[in-house]
Motif scaffolding. Structure first.
Motif, PDB file in Angstrom:
ATOM      1  N   LYS A  30       0.837  -1.196   0.000  1.00 43.64           N
ATOM      2  CA  LYS A  30       0.000   0.000   0.000  1.00 43.64           C
ATOM      3  C   LYS A  30       0.870   1.243   0.000  1.00 43.64           C
ATOM      4  N   GLU A  31       0.493   2.219  -0.805  1.00 45.33           N
ATOM      5  CA  GLU A  31       1.225   3.474  -0.881  1.00 45.33           C
ATOM      6  C   GLU A  31       0.419   4.587  -0.226  1.00 45.33           C
ATOM      7  N   ASN A  32       1.087   5.366   0.639  1.00 46.34           N
ATOM      8  CA  ASN A  32       0.489   6.568   1.223  1.00 46.34           C
ATOM      9  C   ASN A  32      -0.769   6.244   2.033  1.00 46.34           C
ATOM     10  N   GLY A  33      -1.277   7.264   2.666  1.00 44.34           N
ATOM     11  CA  GLY A  33      -2.512   7.127   3.420  1.00 44.34           C
ATOM     12  C   GLY A  33      -2.371   6.205   4.618  1.00 44.34           C
ATOM     13  N   LEU A  57       4.473  -7.687   3.135  1.00 41.80           N
ATOM     14  CA  LEU A  57       3.533  -6.673   3.598  1.00 41.80           C
ATOM     15  C   LEU A  57       4.217  -5.314   3.617  1.00 41.80           C
ATOM     16  N   VAL A  58       3.569  -4.320   2.994  1.00 41.50           N
ATOM     17  CA  VAL A  58       4.081  -2.957   2.983  1.00 41.50           C
ATOM     18  C   VAL A  58       2.960  -2.029   3.432  1.00 41.50           C
ATOM     19  N   SER A  59       3.223  -1.256   4.489  1.00 44.08           N
ATOM     20  CA  SER A  59       2.272  -0.301   5.037  1.00 44.08           C
ATOM     21  C   SER A  59       0.963  -0.986   5.442  1.00 44.08           C
ATOM     22  N   SER A  96       7.330  -0.828   6.866  1.00 43.76           N
ATOM     23  CA  SER A  96       6.339   0.096   7.409  1.00 43.76           C
ATOM     24  C   SER A  96       5.119  -0.662   7.922  1.00 43.76           C
ATOM     25  N   VAL A  97       5.393  -1.689   8.700  1.00 46.42           N
ATOM     26  CA  VAL A  97       4.327  -2.527   9.259  1.00 46.42           C
ATOM     27  C   VAL A  97       4.168  -2.222  10.745  1.00 46.42           C
ATOM     28  N   GLY A 136      12.071  -3.557   7.065  1.00 50.83           N
ATOM     29  CA  GLY A 136      12.495  -2.179   7.238  1.00 50.83           C
ATOM     30  C   GLY A 136      11.857  -1.616   8.491  1.00 50.83           C
ATOM     31  N   PHE A 137      11.319  -0.409   8.406  1.00 50.11           N
ATOM     32  CA  PHE A 137      10.713   0.223   9.572  1.00 50.11           C
ATOM     33  C   PHE A 137       9.510  -0.583  10.050  1.00 50.11           C
ATOM     34  N   THR A 138       9.487  -0.885  11.326  1.00 53.49           N
ATOM     35  CA  THR A 138       8.324  -1.495  11.949  1.00 53.49           C
ATOM     36  C   THR A 138       7.921  -0.613  13.123  1.00 53.49           C
TER      37      THR A 138
END
Length: 411
Positions: free
Chosen positions: A132-135, A155-157, A179-180, A203-205
């Motif tokens: 998922k991008e943005n939001g 899984l992304v975002s 970004s999870v 990456g970022f969690t």
């Protein structure tokens, strides 16, 4: 074709329709190499091809697919079209990919996504991707956690909130998380519930610093590890020795990627080495590492020296230390004590030609007798005279390999 008694008869010399007569598994293999919308459109080729696409085992709903829908169907039909495609497939859907950009997310209904995952969970899904991008992050439906045959998950975002009854994915081989957010705060417990995991990339969690080294170190089957150090529990890695202790837990490791962005060692330590030999280890990637920082540079040196079978090295430099410190290295390389490397390919990105960087390059060239190519992408901020000076320094360096090339990519 010949006209006989008013009818068409195929000539014995007419070319045979080889593709249509191929076995179904080969036809499916071909269709799955096409964008999904093109694979479905093969149904108009002939009566024989009308339902060939229903043998697909992979559904890839990417930007290309949604752009096609926007041009042909309009925005309002996204969910209904996908919902109508899934039940038509005859076989097991083994792979499902959904890329959701901001416009798509406004149109897709959460209930649609829940329904798709419910269907997939009953169909033996093995490879699942949600990007998922943005939001706001995508809240994953509970049905996901009943997909126990999953082997690959990306899984992304997303928001990852498994139910209390969830006991992990026993067959999961690869896991990528970026970004999870882990709602339950049991990120490490989830790792231990994936006993055969071979590839871990995250990456970022959120929350940041919620990942413990002791939990990752239990993944004894890991072959590929990509780690954002900033996401680890900040009290656990205070020096490079902590990294050595972690990596030493994975004797089957083949590839390691460490991202140093926003990360600093709070203390230095003496030179460390791995206790494990890593017979299969071939690739090392160090991203956004500040080679002007002496502790970081020493860490890079020791990691390279500790992998005797290392063949591919990629380093992306970063410059965030306001007070650079020299590393524990010398412009004079002692060939008798450094030992030989098995490097074949080396690539640097964003170098400025500092003394520390040149020192590292000199070591690699001097101790890599089978090196084929060393590629350098200098930092774009370098002026013309700085580029020339950097190039002159490199040309003076001794090369242990008679075939090694230095490729300077200025653009």
């Amino acid at each position: 074709m010949e006209l006989i008694h008013g009818t068409l008869k195929a000539s014995k010399f007419a070319p045979e329709d080889v593709i249509s007569n191929m076995p179904n598994d080969i036809v499916t293999h071909i269709l799955e190499r096409l964008p999904l919308q093109d694979a479905v459109r093969t149904g108009i080729l002939s009566r024989n091809w009308r339902f060939k696409w229903t043998m697909l085992t992979q559904l890839i709903f990417d930007d290309n697919f949604f752009e096609y829908l926007l041009e042909t169907e309009g925005e309002n039909n996204y969910g209904s079209i996908i919902s109508s495609l899934i039940p038509h497939l005859k076989g097991v859907i083994t792979k499902f990919v959904l890329y959701i950009e901001q416009r798509t997310y406004r149109i897709l209904d959460d209930e649609d996504i829940n329904h798709w995952i419910l269907l997939l969970s009953k169909n033996g899904i093995k490879d699942l991707t949600f990007c998922k991008e943005n939001g706001p992050r995508l809240k994953l439906p509970k049905h996901l956690f009943s997909c126990l045959e999953l082997q690959h998950l990306k899984l992304v975002s997303c928001c990852f909130d498994p139910p209390a009854s969830f006991n992990g994915f026993p067959n999961l081989l690869s896991l990528e998380l970026r970004s999870v957010q882990f709602e339950s705060g049991k990120f490490g417990v989830f790792f231990t519930q994936c006993p055969v995991l071979e590839t871990l990339n995250f990456g970022f969690t959120f929350p940041v610093g919620n990942v413990k080294l002791t939990e990752i170190s239990k993944l004894a089957n890991l072959k590929i590890l990509s780690l954002l150090l900033f996401s680890l529990e900040n009290t656990m890695i205070t020096s490079s020795s902590s990294i050595f202790e972690l990596v030493g837990s994975f004797p089957k490791l083949e590839e390691l990627h460490l991202d140093f962005i926003k990360f600093k060692f709070t203390e230095g330590d003496a030179e460390k080495r791995f206790h494990t030999t890593f017979p299969c280890f071939k690739t090392l990637k160090l991203s956004r590492i500040d080679l002007c920082n002496g502790i970081m540079l020493t860490c890079a040196f020791e990691m390279i020296r500790s992998f005797p079978n290392l063949e591919t090295l990629e380093i992306t430099a970063s410059y965030w230390d306001d007070s650079p410190t020299p590393g524990n290295c010398s412009m004079e390389v002692d060939y008798n004590t450094t030992g030989l490397l098995q490097l074949r390919s080396v690539e640097f990105t964003y170098l400025k030609g500092s003394e520390n960087e040149v020192c590292l390059i000199k070591y690699l060239l001097a101790c890599s007798p089978i090196l084929k190519k060393l590629v350098i992408h200098p930092h774009s901020c370098l002026a013309s005279d700085e580029k020339l000076m950097f190039a002159m320094k490199l040309l003076k360096l001794h090369r242990a390999s008679s075939v090694a090339e230095i490729d300077l990519c200025w653009f």
